[in-house]
Design a protein around this motif. Structure first.
Motif, PDB file in Angstrom:
ATOM      1  N   GLY A 175      41.991  43.125  36.567  1.00 47.33           N
ATOM      2  CA  GLY A 175      41.701  44.501  36.181  1.00 47.33           C
ATOM      3  C   GLY A 175      40.238  44.763  35.906  1.00 47.33           C
ATOM      4  O   GLY A 175      39.830  45.920  35.753  1.00 47.33           O
ATOM      5  N   ARG A 176      39.419  43.708  35.863  1.00 44.69           N
ATOM      6  CA  ARG A 176      37.988  43.887  35.597  1.00 44.69           C
ATOM      7  C   ARG A 176      37.224  44.412  36.804  1.00 44.69           C
ATOM      8  O   ARG A 176      36.090  44.861  36.679  1.00 44.69           O
ATOM      9  CB  ARG A 176      37.361  42.544  35.186  1.00 44.69           C
ATOM     10  N   VAL A 177      37.818  44.312  37.994  1.00 45.48           N
ATOM     11  CA  VAL A 177      37.050  44.623  39.210  1.00 45.48           C
ATOM     12  C   VAL A 177      37.709  45.745  39.995  1.00 45.48           C
ATOM     13  O   VAL A 177      38.913  45.979  39.903  1.00 45.48           O
ATOM     14  CB  VAL A 177      36.894  43.382  40.108  1.00 45.48           C
ATOM     15  N   GLU A 178      36.856  46.444  40.758  1.00 47.64           N
ATOM     16  CA  GLU A 178      37.301  47.519  41.638  1.00 47.64           C
ATOM     17  C   GLU A 178      37.231  47.037  43.087  1.00 47.64           C
ATOM     18  O   GLU A 178      36.489  46.100  43.403  1.00 47.64           O
ATOM     19  CB  GLU A 178      36.404  48.750  41.462  1.00 47.64           C
ATOM     20  N   PRO A 179      37.964  47.674  43.992  1.00 43.02           N
ATOM     21  CA  PRO A 179      37.830  47.326  45.414  1.00 43.02           C
ATOM     22  C   PRO A 179      36.402  47.571  45.898  1.00 43.02           C
ATOM     23  O   PRO A 179      35.661  48.369  45.325  1.00 43.02           O
ATOM     24  CB  PRO A 179      38.827  48.276  46.102  1.00 43.02           C
ATOM     25  N   SER A 180      36.012  46.886  46.952  1.00 45.78           N
ATOM     26  CA  SER A 180      34.667  47.025  47.505  1.00 45.78           C
ATOM     27  C   SER A 180      34.432  48.444  48.012  1.00 45.78           C
ATOM     28  O   SER A 180      35.183  48.955  48.853  1.00 45.78           O
ATOM     29  CB  SER A 180      34.471  46.035  48.662  1.00 45.78           C
ATOM     30  N   ASP A 235      59.009  46.277  38.078  1.00 45.33           N
ATOM     31  CA  ASP A 235      57.865  46.008  37.205  1.00 45.33           C
ATOM     32  C   ASP A 235      57.700  44.509  36.997  1.00 45.33           C
ATOM     33  O   ASP A 235      57.214  44.060  35.955  1.00 45.33           O
ATOM     34  CB  ASP A 235      58.056  46.703  35.853  1.00 45.33           C
ATOM     35  N   ALA A 236      58.099  43.727  37.991  1.00 47.21           N
ATOM     36  CA  ALA A 236      58.098  42.275  37.840  1.00 47.21           C
ATOM     37  C   ALA A 236      56.675  41.715  37.726  1.00 47.21           C
ATOM     38  O   ALA A 236      56.469  40.657  37.132  1.00 47.21           O
ATOM     39  CB  ALA A 236      58.803  41.618  39.016  1.00 47.21           C
ATOM     40  N   TYR A 237      55.713  42.414  38.316  1.00 46.09           N
ATOM     41  CA  TYR A 237      54.345  41.893  38.297  1.00 46.09           C
ATOM     42  C   TYR A 237      53.620  42.317  37.025  1.00 46.09           C
ATOM     43  O   TYR A 237      53.431  43.505  36.768  1.00 46.09           O
ATOM     44  CB  TYR A 237      53.559  42.389  39.512  1.00 46.09           C
ATOM     45  N   ASP A 238      53.204  41.360  36.264  1.00 48.22           N
ATOM     46  CA  ASP A 238      52.388  41.597  35.073  1.00 48.22           C
ATOM     47  C   ASP A 238      50.985  41.108  35.417  1.00 48.22           C
ATOM     48  O   ASP A 238      50.660  39.935  35.267  1.00 48.22           O
ATOM     49  CB  ASP A 238      52.958  40.825  33.880  1.00 48.22           C
ATOM     50  N   PHE A 239      50.149  42.020  35.916  1.00 45.64           N
ATOM     51  CA  PHE A 239      48.862  41.612  36.481  1.00 45.64           C
ATOM     52  C   PHE A 239      47.915  41.094  35.410  1.00 45.64           C
ATOM     53  O   PHE A 239      47.917  41.548  34.261  1.00 45.64           O
ATOM     54  CB  PHE A 239      48.217  42.786  37.231  1.00 45.64           C
ATOM     55  N   SER A 240      47.087  40.171  35.805  1.00 42.41           N
ATOM     56  CA  SER A 240      46.169  39.530  34.871  1.00 42.41           C
ATOM     57  C   SER A 240      45.097  40.504  34.409  1.00 42.41           C
ATOM     58  O   SER A 240      44.718  41.438  35.132  1.00 42.41           O
ATOM     59  CB  SER A 240      45.499  38.314  35.523  1.00 42.41           C
ATOM     60  N   GLU A 241      44.615  40.270  33.193  1.00 37.58           N
ATOM     61  CA  GLU A 241      43.487  41.050  32.688  1.00 37.58           C
ATOM     62  C   GLU A 241      42.268  40.833  33.578  1.00 37.58           C
ATOM     63  O   GLU A 241      41.472  41.734  33.798  1.00 37.58           O
ATOM     64  CB  GLU A 241      43.178  40.618  31.245  1.00 37.58           C
ATOM     65  N   ARG A 242      42.163  39.644  34.131  1.00 34.99           N
ATOM     66  CA  ARG A 242      41.015  39.292  34.961  1.00 34.99           C
ATOM     67  C   ARG A 242      40.895  40.208  36.176  1.00 34.99           C
ATOM     68  O   ARG A 242      39.816  40.704  36.491  1.00 34.99           O
ATOM     69  CB  ARG A 242      41.164  37.833  35.413  1.00 34.99           C
TER      70      ARG A 242
END
Length: 384
Positions: free
Chosen positions: A12-17, A3-10
């Motif tokens: 999480g705002r977008v979905e894959p194309s 669980d080392a990656y704490d992904f940015s809120e930024r």
């Protein structure tokens, strides 16, 4: 799993194309042996003009493989400025940033202009990456639906006037349009100009398809009175010159904007590829015949599809540019597109990806034979 990656809120705002998701599914099925008619990808099915390829090879042979000045080589910036002057802009080479693809030019524009909570207005249906880039920059989105108006902007100017305000920071205009192929009239763009001036709004004018127009004349927004100092013109080489994989685009704006966006450009991509920029000069200066040939082929394909759909009672809004068409499908357009690829082996993009539910986008960057095959398959599987 760590669980080392704490992904940015930024992020999480977008979905894959959604476009690439369908394209990847089509590629997977083709790898399994399926014969997929892929109408999902926005990529010309023509080779890059031979003289452009040769110019790239010559540049490699001449050793043009190192860094260039961050904003682009002088020869290409001068050629771009000359092209823009032909479009009616008062353009200078120092007002140009050459980017690795039009997407990078758009990304730099959003990041340069938008702070958290700033309002960005999109004209729907809108290319999926506009929303993603706006969200990455922290924007709040407002939208104007063009679908009830045949995907045209002119009859929707009242709705646009009701949407924008003094709080609007940025408006995005894309003509010819992805995903509809609509070319906005000069009257429509003058309406945009009036609102932008009234409310002091900056405008992105994405003109990547401007050389692929049929029965309508393309007007560059920045050429209109009052728009030179508030328009960021985005363009590139992917569509008109069939150079998608070369990754070459550009933006044009005021000296002040270029100075600010250039900081992000230099700290992110450094510069566009050296030898590709030199091929870009050749594309701008010596490909009129190739562009005309491709445009004529796309026009014939568009007209063929209109006739085929008409034969089967499918009413479509016919665009005058790009190589896309929105067709009406079931209300659940995602399910329809999944059925199209699973049952008919035809790949299309759900309209909901462009904020146009109940439609599917098809790209007619495919041969006439494959287009006929696609319609036949959809009809035989009761999807049309």
């Amino acid at each position: 799993m760590s669980d080392a990656y704490d992904f940015s809120e930024r992020i999480g705002r977008v979905e894959p194309s959604a476009t690439l998701a369908i394209s990847n599914l089509a590629a997977e099925k083709e790898a399994e042996g399926a014969d997929i008619v892929d109408l999902s990808v926005g990529e010309p099915d023509f080779d890059t003009p031979a003289n452009v390829v040769e110019a790239g090879k010559d540049a490699l042979d001449a050793g043009h493989t190192g860094y260039t000045s961050s904003n682009g080589i002088p020869q290409l910036k001068e050629a771009i400025a000359a092209k823009l002057r032909d479009d009616g802009l008062d353009a200078d080479a120092d007002e140009v940033i050459v980017t690795p693809g039009g997407k990078q030019a758009l990304y730099e524009t959003f990041q340069t202009l938008i702070d958290d909570g700033d309002e960005v207005v999109l004209l729907d249906p809108a290319w999926v990456s506009y929303e993603a880039m706006a969200k990455l920059a922290g924007a709040d989105l407002s939208r104007v639906d063009l679908a009830p108006h045949g995907f045209q902007l002119e009859p929707a100017l009242d709705a646009l006037a009701e949407t924008v305000s003094d709080d609007t920071k940025l408006l995005v205009v894309n003509s010819p349009s992805n995903p509809t192929g609509a070319v906005f009239s000069e009257t429509a763009l003058e309406g945009v100009r009036d609102l932008a001036v009234e409310h002091d709004i900056a405008v992105i004018s994405d003109e990547i398809y401007e050389q692929i127009t049929y029965d309508a004349e393309h007007v560059s927004l920045a050429s209109l009175d009052g728009m030179a100092d508030r328009t960021i013109t985005i363009n590139g080489f992917s569509k008109a010159y069939s150079m998608t994989g070369w990754r070459l685009g550009y933006l044009h704006a005021t000296d002040e904007f270029v100075g600010q966006a250039g900081k992000l450009h230099s700290h992110s991509v450094s510069c566009a590829v050296n030898f590709v920029q030199r091929a870009g000069v050749e594309a701008l200066e010596n490909t009129d015949e190739s562009v005309t040939e491709m445009r004529d082929a796309f026009r014939d394909r568009r007209d063929l599809l209109v006739d085929l759909f008409d034969e089967h009672g499918v009413d479509v809004d016919v665009g005058d540019g790009a190589f896309y068409m929105m067709i009406p499908v079931d209300e659940d357009d995602q399910a329809w597109c999944e059925a199209a690829i699973e049952e008919a082996s035809v790949a299309c993009v759900p309209g909901s990806a462009f904020n146009a539910p109940g439609h599917a986008r098809i790209s007619y960057a495919a041969s006439e034979g494959r287009l006929r095959e696609a319609v036949d398959r959809l009809v035989s599987n009761d999807l049309l």
